[in-house]
Design a protein around this motif. Structure first.
Motif, short mmCIF file in Angstrom:
data_model
loop_
_atom_site.label_atom_id
_atom_site.label_comp_id
_atom_site.label_asym_id
_atom_site.label_seq_id
_atom_site.Cartn_x
_atom_site.Cartn_y
_atom_site.Cartn_z
N LEU A 210 36.15 11.36 -29.47
CA LEU A 210 35.27 10.76 -28.47
C LEU A 210 34.18 11.74 -28.06
N LEU A 211 34.56 12.96 -27.72
CA LEU A 211 33.58 13.94 -27.25
C LEU A 211 32.62 14.34 -28.36
N VAL A 212 33.14 14.59 -29.55
CA VAL A 212 32.28 14.97 -30.67
C VAL A 212 31.36 13.82 -31.05
N GLY A 213 31.88 12.59 -31.05
CA GLY A 213 31.07 11.44 -31.42
C GLY A 213 29.90 11.22 -30.47
N VAL A 214 30.15 11.34 -29.17
CA VAL A 214 29.08 11.15 -28.18
C VAL A 214 28.07 12.28 -28.29
N PHE A 215 28.56 13.53 -28.36
CA PHE A 215 27.66 14.68 -28.45
C PHE A 215 26.82 14.62 -29.72
N SER A 216 27.43 14.22 -30.84
CA SER A 216 26.71 14.17 -32.11
C SER A 216 25.56 13.17 -32.07
N GLY A 217 25.76 12.06 -31.38
CA GLY A 217 24.69 11.08 -31.26
C GLY A 217 23.47 11.68 -30.57
N PHE A 218 23.69 12.38 -29.48
CA PHE A 218 22.58 13.02 -28.77
C PHE A 218 21.95 14.13 -29.61
N ARG A 236 5.59 12.64 -27.85
CA ARG A 236 6.62 12.71 -26.81
C ARG A 236 6.78 11.38 -26.08
N LYS A 237 5.75 10.53 -26.16
CA LYS A 237 5.80 9.25 -25.48
C LYS A 237 6.24 8.12 -26.40
N SER A 238 6.48 8.42 -27.67
CA SER A 238 6.88 7.38 -28.62
C SER A 238 8.27 6.85 -28.28
N LEU A 239 8.46 5.55 -28.48
CA LEU A 239 9.77 4.94 -28.27
C LEU A 239 10.56 5.04 -29.57
N ILE A 240 11.54 5.91 -29.59
CA ILE A 240 12.36 6.10 -30.78
C ILE A 240 13.71 5.44 -30.55
N PRO A 241 14.12 4.50 -31.39
CA PRO A 241 15.41 3.81 -31.19
C PRO A 241 16.57 4.79 -31.25
N PHE A 242 17.48 4.67 -30.28
CA PHE A 242 18.60 5.61 -30.19
C PHE A 242 19.87 5.06 -30.83
N GLY A 243 19.92 3.74 -31.03
CA GLY A 243 21.11 3.12 -31.59
C GLY A 243 21.59 3.72 -32.90
N PRO A 244 20.69 3.95 -33.88
CA PRO A 244 21.14 4.52 -35.15
C PRO A 244 21.80 5.87 -35.00
N TYR A 245 21.35 6.68 -34.04
CA TYR A 245 21.95 8.00 -33.84
C TYR A 245 23.30 7.89 -33.15
N MET A 246 23.43 6.92 -32.24
CA MET A 246 24.73 6.67 -31.63
C MET A 246 25.75 6.26 -32.69
N LEU A 247 25.33 5.38 -33.59
CA LEU A 247 26.22 4.90 -34.64
C LEU A 247 26.60 6.03 -35.60
N ALA A 248 25.61 6.84 -35.98
CA ALA A 248 25.91 7.97 -36.88
C ALA A 248 26.84 8.96 -36.20
N GLY A 249 26.59 9.21 -34.92
CA GLY A 249 27.46 10.13 -34.17
C GLY A 249 28.88 9.62 -34.09
N CYS A 250 29.03 8.31 -33.95
CA CYS A 250 30.37 7.71 -33.91
C CYS A 250 31.12 7.99 -35.20
#
Length: 271
Positions: A210-218, A236-250
């Motif tokens: 759980l901890l590694v998965g959450v940290f890895s996403g960020f 710096r103002k671009s909207l970059i989707p975070f979902g793919p990184y959350m999924l990869a981190g999981c």
């Protein structure tokens, strides 16, 4: 692994090809609020329905040489790539459960991980395309994963992984909810709802996962964002989707999170 196990790896890889074909429809229609079962698939340019023989995953695209049979217009290579990618993902997940987890966890966790693989493909692509994580996929995933992880815990004869999964799901939701409230410009509520889903799976595998998965996403999100800004592909103002990184981190948490967390505890002298 045994011959039977390798057969299952191959067989479920083929199933993944078919699932990938369906996911192409999901990725295209769900964000638009359209049915994924009706009408049948058709060429987006000429409108003619795709014949069943042309709908064979990957092979159909290759035999048509990437063009519509009726109008001759190019068919995006993304379609066979999604099919092939899903097939490979299903094969790798099956191998992971039957080999890497053999003797450690119940193999009945396989359906939950295959489902996670399918929604990873769908949600990752949709988020990249339209910057959304549709409720039509995310919310039912809570029910599906609770059932599948519950069955896996029953097979293990131990309810603690299931309880831990519920705690992980609730913790992920609350943590991301707090982030969304504190910094609404950087975190959407689609991410919050997805965090609860991923927390269920990560929690089932353990606190380290759980901890590694959450940290890895960020970490992945930060690394790619810095890279894009450095290459001037984003600002710096671009909207970059975070979902793919959350999924990869999981997936990092599921596959290597436990060993990584144990190694970290040993490094800092806490284990």
């Amino acid at each position: 692994m045994t011959a039977l196990a390798w057969f299952l790896v191959g067989a479920l890889g083929l199933v993944g090809l078919a699932i990938g074909s369906f996911l192409n429809v999901v990725v295209h229609r769900v964000p638009a609020g359209r049915s994924v079962v009706h009408p049948p698939s058709a060429c987006p340019r000429c409108g003619n329905r795709i014949r069943p023989r042309d709908n064979v995953p990957v092979l159909g695209w290759l035999l048509l040489r990437g063009r519509c049979r009726d109008c001759g217009e190019p068919i995006s290579p993304r379609y066979p790539l999604v099919e092939l990618g899903t097939g490979v993902a299903f094969a790798l997940v099956t191998w992971f459960v039957l080999d890497a987890l053999a003797g450690e966890r119940s193999t009945l966790v396989l359906p939950a991980l295959l489902y996670l693989a399918a929604i990873t493909v769908a949600l990752g692509l949709i988020d990249l395309d339209v910057r959304r994580l549709p409720d039509a996929i995310v919310l039912p995933s809570y029910v599906v994963l609770v059932v599948l992880l519950g069955l896996a815990s029953i097979a293990e004869g131990d309810w603690w992984p299931f309880v831990r999964a519920l705690i992980g799901g609730a913790s992920g939701f609350v943590f991301y909810f707090a982030l969304a409230i504190a910094y609404p410009a950087g975190m959407g509520f689609g991410d919050v709802k997805l965090a609860g889903v991923l927390g269920l799976v990560l929690g089932w595998f353990g606190w380290g996962a759980l901890l590694v998965g959450v940290f890895s996403g960020f970490l992945l999100g930060a690394m790619v964002s810095v890279l894009f800004i450095g290459l001037r592909l984003a600002t710096r103002k671009s909207l970059i989707p975070f979902g793919p990184y959350m999924l990869a981190g999981c997936w990092i948490g599921v596959t290597v999170g436990g060993p990584l967390f144990s190694a970290y505890l040993r490094l800092v002298g806490l284990s």
